[in-house]
Design a protein around this motif. Structure first.
Motif, PDB file in Angstrom:
ATOM      1  N   PRO A   1       0.925  -1.357  -0.060  1.00 11.06           N
ATOM      2  CA  PRO A   1      -0.054  -0.044   0.076  1.00 11.06           C
ATOM      3  C   PRO A   1       0.935   1.362  -0.028  1.00 11.06           C
ATOM      4  CG  PRO A   1      -0.610  -1.233   2.045  1.00 11.06           C
ATOM      5  CD  PRO A   1       0.574  -2.022   1.184  1.00 11.06           C
ATOM      6  N   LYS A   2       0.275   2.283  -0.729  1.00 11.30           N
ATOM      7  CA  LYS A   2       1.141   3.547  -0.608  1.00 11.30           C
ATOM      8  C   LYS A   2       0.609   4.624   0.134  1.00 11.30           C
ATOM      9  CE  LYS A   2       2.187   3.071  -5.641  1.00 11.30           C
ATOM     10  NZ  LYS A   2       2.246   3.502  -7.037  1.00 11.30           N
ATOM     11  N   ARG A   3       1.485   5.577   0.487  1.00  9.47           N
ATOM     12  CA  ARG A   3       1.042   6.640   1.473  1.00  9.47           C
ATOM     13  C   ARG A   3      -0.264   7.285   0.969  1.00  9.47           C
ATOM     14  NH1 ARG A   3       5.981   9.862   3.117  1.00  9.47           N
ATOM     15  NH2 ARG A   3       6.432   7.820   4.533  1.00  9.47           N
ATOM     16  N   VAL A   4      -1.232   7.698   1.951  1.00  5.50           N
ATOM     17  CA  VAL A   4      -2.471   8.478   1.617  1.00  5.50           C
ATOM     18  C   VAL A   4      -2.518   9.725   2.336  1.00  5.50           C
ATOM     19  CG1 VAL A   4      -3.513   6.546   0.851  1.00  5.50           C
ATOM     20  CG2 VAL A   4      -3.885   7.224   3.181  1.00  5.50           C
ATOM     21  N   ALA A   5      -3.169  10.696   2.003  1.00  2.46           N
ATOM     22  CA  ALA A   5      -3.321  12.042   2.500  1.00  2.46           C
ATOM     23  C   ALA A   5      -4.677  12.093   2.960  1.00  2.46           C
ATOM     24  CB  ALA A   5      -2.553  13.036   1.895  1.00  2.46           C
ATOM     25  N   THR A   6      -4.985  12.924   3.936  1.00  3.28           N
ATOM     26  CA  THR A   6      -6.398  13.389   4.111  1.00  3.28           C
ATOM     27  C   THR A   6      -7.095  14.045   3.096  1.00  3.28           C
ATOM     28  OG1 THR A   6      -5.706  15.425   5.434  1.00  3.28           O
ATOM     29  CG2 THR A   6      -6.041  13.141   6.628  1.00  3.28           C
ATOM     30  N   ARG A   7      -6.457  14.858   2.224  1.00  2.00           N
ATOM     31  CA  ARG A   7      -7.074  15.729   1.244  1.00  2.00           C
ATOM     32  C   ARG A   7      -7.523  14.976  -0.079  1.00  2.00           C
ATOM     33  NH1 ARG A   7      -1.543  17.080   0.864  1.00  2.00           N
ATOM     34  NH2 ARG A   7      -0.596  16.544  -1.063  1.00  2.00           N
ATOM     35  N   MET A   8      -7.045  13.739  -0.116  1.00  5.08           N
ATOM     36  CA  MET A   8      -7.540  12.875  -1.079  1.00  5.08           C
ATOM     37  C   MET A   8      -8.863  12.398  -1.114  1.00  5.08           C
ATOM     38  SD  MET A   8      -4.182  10.386  -1.529  1.00  5.08           S
ATOM     39  CE  MET A   8      -2.560  10.789  -1.755  1.00  5.08           C
ATOM     40  N   GLY A   9      -9.409  12.145  -2.127  1.00  6.60           N
ATOM     41  CA  GLY A   9     -10.820  11.823  -2.593  1.00  6.60           C
ATOM     42  C   GLY A   9     -10.548  10.373  -1.957  1.00  6.60           C
ATOM     43  N   GLN A  10     -12.085   9.601  -1.553  1.00  9.93           N
ATOM     44  CA  GLN A  10     -12.223   8.346  -1.170  1.00  9.93           C
ATOM     45  C   GLN A  10     -11.803   7.269  -2.106  1.00  9.93           C
ATOM     46  OE1 GLN A  10     -13.021   7.579   1.952  1.00  9.93           O
ATOM     47  NE2 GLN A  10     -12.731   5.287   1.478  1.00  9.93           N
ATOM     48  N   ARG A  11     -12.030   7.587  -3.414  1.00 14.05           N
ATOM     49  CA  ARG A  11     -11.711   6.736  -4.578  1.00 14.05           C
ATOM     50  C   ARG A  11     -10.092   6.654  -4.672  1.00 14.05           C
ATOM     51  NH1 ARG A  11     -13.548   7.689 -10.877  1.00 14.05           N
ATOM     52  NH2 ARG A  11     -12.425   5.932 -11.664  1.00 14.05           N
ATOM     53  N   ARG A  12      -9.585   7.713  -4.547  1.00 13.81           N
ATOM     54  CA  ARG A  12      -8.119   7.552  -4.734  1.00 13.81           C
ATOM     55  C   ARG A  12      -7.420   6.876  -3.219  1.00 13.81           C
ATOM     56  NH1 ARG A  12      -4.123  12.974  -5.781  1.00 13.81           N
ATOM     57  NH2 ARG A  12      -2.381  11.634  -6.144  1.00 13.81           N
ATOM     58  N   ILE A  13      -7.855   7.068  -2.281  1.00 13.10           N
ATOM     59  CA  ILE A  13      -7.440   6.619  -1.140  1.00 13.10           C
ATOM     60  C   ILE A  13      -7.595   4.973  -1.341  1.00 13.10           C
ATOM     61  CG2 ILE A  13      -7.983   6.127   1.126  1.00 13.10           C
ATOM     62  CD1 ILE A  13      -8.478   9.025   1.675  1.00 13.10           C
TER      63      ILE A  13
ATOM     64  N   ARG B   1      13.829 -10.867  11.875  1.00 11.18           N
ATOM     65  CA  ARG B   1      13.294 -11.115  12.985  1.00 11.18           C
ATOM     66  C   ARG B   1      11.901 -11.120  13.319  1.00 11.18           C
ATOM     67  NH1 ARG B   1      15.227  -5.615  16.150  1.00 11.18           N
ATOM     68  NH2 ARG B   1      13.936  -4.177  14.725  1.00 11.18           N
ATOM     69  N   TYR B   2      11.070 -10.643  12.334  1.00  8.26           N
ATOM     70  CA  TYR B   2       9.929 -10.518  12.671  1.00  8.26           C
ATOM     71  C   TYR B   2       8.753 -11.540  12.332  1.00  8.26           C
ATOM     72  CZ  TYR B   2      11.244  -5.713  12.198  1.00  8.26           C
ATOM     73  OH  TYR B   2      11.801  -4.352  12.449  1.00  8.26           O
ATOM     74  N   SER B   3       7.855 -11.794  12.678  1.00 10.81           N
ATOM     75  CA  SER B   3       6.920 -12.880  12.477  1.00 10.81           C
ATOM     76  C   SER B   3       5.558 -12.250  12.360  1.00 10.81           C
ATOM     77  CB  SER B   3       6.827 -13.666  13.599  1.00 10.81           C
ATOM     78  OG  SER B   3       6.528 -13.313  15.045  1.00 10.81           O
ATOM     79  N   CYS B   4       4.552 -12.905  11.774  1.00 18.81           N
ATOM     80  CA  CYS B   4       3.129 -12.664  11.471  1.00 18.81           C
ATOM     81  C   CYS B   4       2.407 -13.849  11.328  1.00 18.81           C
ATOM     82  CB  CYS B   4       3.244 -11.874   9.982  1.00 18.81           C
ATOM     83  SG  CYS B   4       1.493 -11.408   9.404  1.00 18.81           S
ATOM     84  N   GLU B   5       1.330 -13.708  12.097  1.00 20.86           N
ATOM     85  CA  GLU B   5       0.322 -14.950  12.123  1.00 20.86           C
ATOM     86  C   GLU B   5      -0.556 -14.928  10.796  1.00 20.86           C
ATOM     87  OE1 GLU B   5      -0.634 -18.593  13.294  1.00 20.86           O
ATOM     88  OE2 GLU B   5       0.763 -17.375  14.107  1.00 20.86           O
ATOM     89  N   ILE B   6      -0.768 -15.875  10.026  1.00 22.23           N
ATOM     90  CA  ILE B   6      -1.776 -16.066   8.919  1.00 22.23           C
ATOM     91  C   ILE B   6      -2.695 -17.030   9.679  1.00 22.23           C
ATOM     92  CG2 ILE B   6      -2.145 -16.511   6.683  1.00 22.23           C
ATOM     93  CD1 ILE B   6      -0.344 -14.325   6.531  1.00 22.23           C
ATOM     94  N   PRO B   7      -4.049 -16.642   9.622  1.00 22.28           N
ATOM     95  CA  PRO B   7      -4.930 -17.745  10.422  1.00 22.28           C
ATOM     96  C   PRO B   7      -5.105 -18.802   9.374  1.00 22.28           C
ATOM     97  CG  PRO B   7      -6.040 -15.650   9.891  1.00 22.28           C
ATOM     98  CD  PRO B   7      -4.767 -15.629   9.626  1.00 22.28           C
TER      99      PRO B   7
ATOM    100  N   LYS C   1      -5.151  -7.164   8.274  1.00 24.79           N
ATOM    101  CA  LYS C   1      -4.000  -6.801   9.117  1.00 24.79           C
ATOM    102  C   LYS C   1      -3.468  -5.142   8.976  1.00 24.79           C
ATOM    103  CE  LYS C   1      -2.167 -11.284  10.155  1.00 24.79           C
ATOM    104  NZ  LYS C   1      -2.400 -11.101  11.623  1.00 24.79           N
ATOM    105  N   TYR C   2      -3.684  -4.864   7.725  1.00 21.21           N
ATOM    106  CA  TYR C   2      -3.114  -3.632   7.424  1.00 21.21           C
ATOM    107  C   TYR C   2      -4.100  -2.630   7.962  1.00 21.21           C
ATOM    108  CZ  TYR C   2      -2.047   0.606   4.543  1.00 21.21           C
ATOM    109  OH  TYR C   2      -1.605   1.931   4.190  1.00 21.21           O
ATOM    110  N   GLN C   3      -5.253  -2.792   8.055  1.00 17.38           N
ATOM    111  CA  GLN C   3      -6.266  -1.735   8.261  1.00 17.38           C
ATOM    112  C   GLN C   3      -6.426  -1.679   9.873  1.00 17.38           C
ATOM    113  OE1 GLN C   3     -10.185  -2.806   6.356  1.00 17.38           O
ATOM    114  NE2 GLN C   3      -9.475  -1.375   4.777  1.00 17.38           N
ATOM    115  N   ASN C   4      -6.033  -2.912  10.544  1.00 15.26           N
ATOM    116  CA  ASN C   4      -5.983  -2.774  12.181  1.00 15.26           C
ATOM    117  C   ASN C   4      -4.736  -2.412  12.430  1.00 15.26           C
ATOM    118  OD1 ASN C   4      -8.458  -3.928  12.033  1.00 15.26           O
ATOM    119  ND2 ASN C   4      -7.711  -6.057  12.299  1.00 15.26           N
ATOM    120  N   GLY C   5      -3.689  -1.975  11.698  1.00 24.57           N
ATOM    121  CA  GLY C   5      -2.342  -1.554  12.235  1.00 24.57           C
ATOM    122  C   GLY C   5      -1.512  -2.535  12.739  1.00 24.57           C
ATOM    123  N   GLU C   6      -1.654  -3.900  12.411  1.00 26.42           N
ATOM    124  CA  GLU C   6      -1.005  -5.078  12.917  1.00 26.42           C
ATOM    125  C   GLU C   6       0.441  -5.235  12.223  1.00 26.42           C
ATOM    126  OE1 GLU C   6      -3.078  -8.501  13.286  1.00 26.42           O
ATOM    127  OE2 GLU C   6      -4.895  -7.462  14.040  1.00 26.42           O
ATOM    128  N   ASN C   7       1.449  -5.418  12.411  1.00 24.10           N
ATOM    129  CA  ASN C   7       2.533  -5.900  11.581  1.00 24.10           C
ATOM    130  C   ASN C   7       2.965  -4.817  10.669  1.00 24.10           C
ATOM    131  OD1 ASN C   7       0.853  -8.757  12.134  1.00 24.10           O
ATOM    132  ND2 ASN C   7       3.153  -9.012  12.636  1.00 24.10           N
TER     133      ASN C   7
END
Length: 135
Positions: A50-62, A84-90, A120-126
């Motif tokens: 995922p790329k960086r988003v800004a608040t001024r962007m529209g919903q479609r662009r986000i 050294r990182y780990s991630c759980e995939i259910p 996971k991305y939306q929840n801010g995990e890993n």
């Protein structure tokens, strides 16, 4: 010998189409098989982060910028670098090497992985998993 390639460990792909991309180990096979004549691992990774988003962007662009694209692949041990990182995939128990080799089943696996990674991305995990490598 110490076992580095455990399930859930994040690795960096070193060669091939996905070189420089991050992936999570789903299954490690230390024995040789008929199809793979070397120790290998089954990985699920992120092809397009995922790329960086800004608040001024529209919903479609986000939504377009925050999308990601997963991949699934069987890889030789020597073509990955463990981190050294780990991630759980259910859903990692349901994914097998035979399913990955079938094109129709692979498409379904990628759809399920996309849901898991987006959640996971939306929840801010890993957070490190979803950042682009800069080297």
């Amino acid at each position: 010998m110490v076992k580095f390639f455990k399930e859930g460990r994040v690795v960096v792909m070193l060669s091939g189409r996905y070189a420089g991309k991050k992936a999570v180990i789903l299954k490690a096979v230390e024995d040789k098989t008929r199809k793979h004549q070397h120790p290998h691992i089954l990985v699920a990774g992120i092809n397009k982060a995922p790329k960086r988003v800004a608040t001024r962007m529209g919903q479609r662009r986000i939504t377009k910028k925050s999308g990601l694209k997963p991949f699934v692949k069987v890889v030789n041990f020597s073509h990955v670098l463990p981190t050294r990182y780990s991630c759980e995939i259910p859903s990692r128990k349901t994914i097998t090497i035979e399913k990955v080799n079938d094109p129709v089943a692979r498409r379904g696996i990628r759809k399920n992985l996309k849901k898991v990674f987006v959640e996971k991305y939306q929840n801010g995990e890993n957070k490190w998993l979803f950042q682009k490598l800069h080297f």
